[in-house]
Design a protein around this motif. Structure first.
Motif, PDB file in Angstrom:
ATOM      1  N   GLN A  49       0.654  -0.910  -0.572  1.00 10.57           N
ATOM      2  CA  GLN A  49       0.142  -0.186  -0.145  1.00 10.57           C
ATOM      3  C   GLN A  49       0.895   1.052   0.051  1.00 10.57           C
ATOM      4  N   LEU A  50       2.208   1.091   0.007  1.00 15.69           N
ATOM      5  CA  LEU A  50       2.885   2.571   0.269  1.00 15.69           C
ATOM      6  C   LEU A  50       3.334   2.647  -0.463  1.00 15.69           C
ATOM      7  N   VAL A  51       3.266   1.998  -1.957  1.00 17.79           N
ATOM      8  CA  VAL A  51       3.239   2.740  -3.102  1.00 17.79           C
ATOM      9  C   VAL A  51       2.864   3.832  -3.899  1.00 17.79           C
ATOM     10  N   LYS A  52       1.138   3.827  -3.304  1.00 20.76           N
ATOM     11  CA  LYS A  52       0.583   5.078  -3.585  1.00 20.76           C
ATOM     12  C   LYS A  52      -0.232   5.937  -2.508  1.00 20.76           C
ATOM     13  N   GLN A  53       0.857   5.371  -0.966  1.00 17.42           N
ATOM     14  CA  GLN A  53       0.042   6.501  -0.113  1.00 17.42           C
ATOM     15  C   GLN A  53       1.168   7.953   0.205  1.00 17.42           C
ATOM     16  N   THR A  54       0.298   9.030  -0.915  1.00 18.75           N
ATOM     17  CA  THR A  54       1.077  10.445  -1.080  1.00 18.75           C
ATOM     18  C   THR A  54       1.050  11.352  -0.124  1.00 18.75           C
ATOM     19  N   HIS A  55       0.120  10.869   1.706  1.00 24.29           N
ATOM     20  CA  HIS A  55       0.426  11.517   2.768  1.00 24.29           C
ATOM     21  C   HIS A  55       1.693  10.985   3.265  1.00 24.29           C
ATOM     22  N   LYS A  56       1.437  12.084   4.632  1.00 23.87           N
ATOM     23  CA  LYS A  56       2.506  11.859   5.220  1.00 23.87           C
ATOM     24  C   LYS A  56       2.119  11.310   6.922  1.00 23.87           C
ATOM     25  N   PHE A  57       2.771  10.336   7.051  1.00 22.76           N
ATOM     26  CA  PHE A  57       2.248   9.176   8.272  1.00 22.76           C
ATOM     27  C   PHE A  57       2.673   9.974   9.928  1.00 22.76           C
TER      28      PHE A  57
ATOM     29  N   ASN B 193      -2.181   7.524  -7.877  1.00 14.45           N
ATOM     30  CA  ASN B 193      -1.316   8.282  -7.323  1.00 14.45           C
ATOM     31  C   ASN B 193       0.044   6.766  -7.510  1.00 14.45           C
ATOM     32  N   VAL B 194      -0.861   6.502  -8.631  1.00 15.11           N
ATOM     33  CA  VAL B 194       0.236   5.024  -9.166  1.00 15.11           C
ATOM     34  C   VAL B 194      -0.206   5.501 -10.780  1.00 15.11           C
ATOM     35  N   ALA B 195      -1.664   5.345 -11.405  1.00 22.50           N
ATOM     36  CA  ALA B 195      -0.888   5.232 -12.745  1.00 22.50           C
ATOM     37  C   ALA B 195      -1.473   6.340 -13.619  1.00 22.50           C
ATOM     38  N   GLY B 196      -1.369   7.806 -12.073  1.00 26.97           N
ATOM     39  CA  GLY B 196      -2.006   8.937 -12.762  1.00 26.97           C
ATOM     40  C   GLY B 196      -3.646   9.209 -13.418  1.00 26.97           C
ATOM     41  N   VAL B 197      -4.211   8.469 -13.229  1.00 26.75           N
ATOM     42  CA  VAL B 197      -5.391   8.837 -13.970  1.00 26.75           C
ATOM     43  C   VAL B 197      -6.571   9.368 -13.031  1.00 26.75           C
ATOM     44  N   VAL B 198      -7.320  10.434 -13.033  1.00 25.64           N
ATOM     45  CA  VAL B 198      -8.247  10.408 -12.080  1.00 25.64           C
ATOM     46  C   VAL B 198      -9.599   9.752 -12.876  1.00 25.64           C
TER      47      VAL B 198
ATOM     48  N   GLN C 250      -7.194  13.499  -1.666  1.00 29.63           N
ATOM     49  CA  GLN C 250      -6.013  13.721  -2.331  1.00 29.63           C
ATOM     50  C   GLN C 250      -7.148  13.624  -3.952  1.00 29.63           C
ATOM     51  N   LEU C 251      -8.096  12.835  -3.448  1.00 31.95           N
ATOM     52  CA  LEU C 251      -9.292  13.054  -5.111  1.00 31.95           C
ATOM     53  C   LEU C 251      -9.114  14.768  -5.050  1.00 31.95           C
ATOM     54  N   MET C 252      -9.061  15.960  -3.881  1.00 28.99           N
ATOM     55  CA  MET C 252      -9.783  17.094  -4.545  1.00 28.99           C
ATOM     56  C   MET C 252      -8.527  17.478  -4.538  1.00 28.99           C
ATOM     57  N   GLN C 253      -7.514  16.930  -4.264  1.00 24.78           N
ATOM     58  CA  GLN C 253      -6.063  17.574  -4.679  1.00 24.78           C
ATOM     59  C   GLN C 253      -5.536  17.148  -6.490  1.00 24.78           C
ATOM     60  N   ALA C 254      -6.958  16.148  -6.896  1.00 24.42           N
ATOM     61  CA  ALA C 254      -6.256  15.571  -7.942  1.00 24.42           C
ATOM     62  C   ALA C 254      -7.564  16.568  -8.934  1.00 24.42           C
ATOM     63  N   GLY C 255      -8.358  17.843  -8.052  1.00 28.11           N
ATOM     64  CA  GLY C 255      -9.107  18.369  -9.111  1.00 28.11           C
ATOM     65  C   GLY C 255     -10.486  17.946  -8.819  1.00 28.11           C
TER      66      GLY C 255
END
Length: 364
Positions: free
Chosen positions: A41-49, A143-148, A168-173
């Protein structure tokens, strides 16, 4: 047949930490990871721990995953087999796997199962419409594929995953129409809830999905309120227009290999399902087979990493490595787990562990 001292099945946070800890004590380790890049799950977690520096507080999940992977790949005692799926654990200790269309046999001395968990789903009319995803799938898309996934999302579930993915959805617009939660209170950290509330996103507790609708894809959903007995209240329906519904309703431990290996299993709701019975060092009732991470009970990644370290130390110690330091390292890892599970956030997990060990109701 491939020989190794310790086989780690699963290259997520628990598996990587298990491999690193075992190798540091001197054991040779083989990791099997079904995906092309380990990290789970870490590969897609862009938030801080959160937590302490011991659990990489302040770092983003994607960076933690890269660090853990670099750590094991730079250790000559660790092999990492990517795109490799474990198929079975047999009576004679042989583990079979599949990679590149080939059937592989592995004979380890010890096994650590760190297979993680899978997303749960909800039953409601039209839940098979295109546009209805698990929250983890949406996180992977973005966060991995770059697709909304779409333009307007209804989030179902106000645990940490639901709240974090909403932000994260809101960050992506992407517009988040709202977050609904069947429980009377949100299950995630208030800091995550506050961020999306400040952005104007409503969080409706004691609400659930009545039905989804749409011609060929999702167009919206009818939600309604639940009473104190979790029963829907007629007349409280609301129509939420959305082209995406995101289900963040929990995870189930991926325990198929544990069942197949004939580990003793126990159903513990607080740990999210059937989990293997194990001792304080994470060894199951099948001697030489250890578990770590969400397969042993769903928690945060921080706990998975510490459990991985404990399992790796324990497996290496059982082979005779680290006789002078392993007991101290085991005690330190157990203390870290107790700290992570202290307070209200860890109350559910601790209750589950007491049920699993048969210590529920025993005075301390």
């Amino acid at each position: 047949m491939k020989q190794t001292e310790i086989l780690v099945i699963g290259g997520g946070p628990a598996g990587l930490c298990a491999a690193a800890a075992a190798a540091q004590l001197g054991a040779s380790v083989l990791i099997l990871e079904r995906d092309g890049k380990p990290g789970g799950q870490l590969v897609k977690q862009t938030h801080k721990f959160f937590g302490s520096k011991k659990q990489y507080a302040g770092d983003r999940g994607i960076h933690i995953g890269d660090f853990l992977l670099d750590q094991v790949e730079q250790d000559p005692k660790v092999e990492v087999w990517k795109d490799t799926t474990a198929l079975g654990i047999y009576e004679d200790g042989v583990v079979t796997a599949e990679a590149d269309g080939k059937h592989i046999k592995i004979k380890p001395e010890k096994i650590i199962v760190a297979t993680g968990a899978a997303e749960k789903f909800l039953v409601f009319p039209n839940n098979d419409l295109p546009g209805i995803y698990g929250a983890g799938a949406v996180q992977t898309l973005m966060n991995v594929a770059g697709v909304v996934p779409g333009k307007r999302v209804l989030m179902v579930g106000a645990g940490n995953i639901g709240l974090i993915v909403s932000y994260q959805l809101m960050q992506a617009g992407v517009e988040v129409a709202g977050v609904i939660e069947a429980a009377p209170q949100i299950g995630g950290y208030l800091v995550h809830a506050s961020k999306i509330r400040r952005a104007g996103v409503p969080i409706l507790t004691s609400h659930t999905i009545k039905e989804a609708y749409g011609e060929n894809t999702l167009e919206g959903a009818i939600i309604w309120q639940l009473d104190e007995k979790w029963q829907p209240i007629p007349g409280t329906e609301q129509d939420i227009k959305a082209d995406v519904m995101c289900l963040a309703v929990g995870l189930s431990p991926l325990t198929e290999l544990c069942w197949q290996a004939e580990c003793e299993m126990k159903y513990v709701p607080e740990l999210s399902g059937h989990v293997p019975v194990r001792n304080d060092f994470l060894e199951t009732t099948r001697p030489g087979l250890y578990v770590a991470g969400d397969v042993s009970g769903v928690e945060e990644a921080s706990s998975a990493m510490v459990e991985g370290r404990l399992a790796g130390i324990s497996a290496a110690f059982s082979l005779g490595y680290g006789k002078d330091v392993a007991p101290k390292l085991q005690a330190e890892a157990q203390e870290e787990l107790n700290e992570l599970r202290s307070g209200p956030a860890g109350e559910k997990t601790m209750k589950g562990i007491l049920k699993l060990t048969g210590k529920e109701g025993v005075a301390c």
